[in-house]
Design a protein around this motif. Sequence first.
Motif, PDB file in Angstrom:
ATOM      1  N   ALA A   2       0.891  -1.533  -0.021  1.00 56.67           N
ATOM      2  CA  ALA A   2       0.168  -0.429  -0.448  1.00 56.67           C
ATOM      3  C   ALA A   2       0.861   1.769   0.392  1.00 56.67           C
ATOM      4  O   ALA A   2       1.857   1.284   0.302  1.00 56.67           O
ATOM      5  N   ASN A   3      -0.205   2.331  -0.158  1.00 57.95           N
ATOM      6  CA  ASN A   3       0.884   3.211  -0.370  1.00 57.95           C
ATOM      7  C   ASN A   3       0.760   4.425   0.990  1.00 57.95           C
ATOM      8  O   ASN A   3      -0.087   4.548   0.595  1.00 57.95           O
ATOM      9  N   ILE A   4       1.699   4.233   1.267  1.00 61.07           N
ATOM     10  CA  ILE A   4       1.554   4.793   3.031  1.00 61.07           C
ATOM     11  C   ILE A   4       2.356   6.308   2.412  1.00 61.07           C
ATOM     12  O   ILE A   4       3.692   7.055   2.304  1.00 61.07           O
ATOM     13  N   THR A   5       1.306   7.480   2.937  1.00 59.57           N
ATOM     14  CA  THR A   5       1.549   8.581   2.488  1.00 59.57           C
ATOM     15  C   THR A   5       1.786   9.336   4.222  1.00 59.57           C
ATOM     16  O   THR A   5       1.667   8.429   4.838  1.00 59.57           O
ATOM     17  N   LEU A  27       1.374   1.089   9.507  1.00 54.85           N
ATOM     18  CA  LEU A  27       1.077   1.659   8.990  1.00 54.85           C
ATOM     19  C   LEU A  27       1.266   0.406   7.767  1.00 54.85           C
ATOM     20  O   LEU A  27       0.387  -0.888   6.344  1.00 54.85           O
ATOM     21  N   GLN A  28       2.356   0.227   7.414  1.00 54.19           N
ATOM     22  CA  GLN A  28       3.180  -0.922   6.211  1.00 54.19           C
ATOM     23  C   GLN A  28       2.360  -2.467   6.564  1.00 54.19           C
ATOM     24  O   GLN A  28       1.964  -2.663   6.122  1.00 54.19           O
ATOM     25  N   GLU A  29       2.442  -2.332   7.650  1.00 53.13           N
ATOM     26  CA  GLU A  29       2.462  -4.280   8.085  1.00 53.13           C
ATOM     27  C   GLU A  29       0.882  -4.229   7.717  1.00 53.13           C
ATOM     28  O   GLU A  29       0.417  -5.455   7.755  1.00 53.13           O
ATOM     29  N   ALA A  30      -0.475  -3.007   8.383  1.00 48.79           N
ATOM     30  CA  ALA A  30      -1.239  -3.243   7.776  1.00 48.79           C
ATOM     31  C   ALA A  30      -2.068  -3.555   6.276  1.00 48.79           C
ATOM     32  O   ALA A  30      -3.107  -2.958   6.788  1.00 48.79           O
ATOM     33  N   GLU A  31      -0.827  -2.675   5.713  1.00 44.87           N
ATOM     34  CA  GLU A  31      -1.363  -2.383   4.475  1.00 44.87           C
ATOM     35  C   GLU A  31      -2.182  -1.206   4.469  1.00 44.87           C
ATOM     36  O   GLU A  31      -3.336  -1.528   3.828  1.00 44.87           O
TER      37      GLU A  31
END
Length: 274
Positions: A2-5, A27-31
Amino acid sequence: MANITAADVNKLRKQTGAGMMDCKKALQEAEGDFDKAVDVLRKQGQKVAAKRADREATEGCVLAGATADNSFGAVVSLNCETDFVAKNDSFIALTQKILDKALETKAASTEALLKESIDGMTIEDKLTEQTGVIGEKLEIGGYEVLEAAFVATYIHAGNKLAAIVGMNEEAEEAGRNVAMQAAAMNPVSLSRDGVSQEIIDRELEVGKDLARQEGKPEAMLDKIAEGRLNKFFKESTLLEQDYIRDGKLSITKYLDSVKKGLTVTDFKRVGLGV
């Protein structure tokens, strides 16, 4: 992936108080799923909490407050491990948020308070989450409430000690002065009628032993012990204590000087290491 801003990271950081990198990793782990990211951080907090469960949380912040109509008051201690954390603005703000919830819900006990919600989670879960963020054991170290016709509060400088007192009628300045007295002088009860028989028996026995050690006649021991018990009542019950701002007055006489019939109906005190 996912694109995390940066905006996503900042939003999560503001809600949880976690560090920027921890928020990004969550957030990365939670996509990118915000709610799942909060759960990731909470689980991290649970792991830290488990590791620090046996640590002592003897520092913290103690705050007291009353409802808008002054009919209900609460004093809460949020404990941590170090004074550095205790003095942090965000930690003090968290303590205030917990106190505000206590006043809103009138939670009757620590257990009930922990089940109330702030920031979308129970206070119990919030403390676990913040344990992961801060890296120290957090717990409610003390919680007291009371209801009265008028509740006055006092918080000692440094947020280490606070007290609330119930009055039979509105008396803001006098109530605060008596709450300060309760915080500073740590009475064992409101009046001698509230002192347990166990404490009375112990004080009488100590009084007899001291008199005996001083070589007083055995026939006089009971009378001497009674005199020392009365001295104990004067020093240790709130209404009989000398008023700290005017040693010529007891608290009862001080309140009478403010307004005839004005009195204290109850008091609660919470402190760190005192």
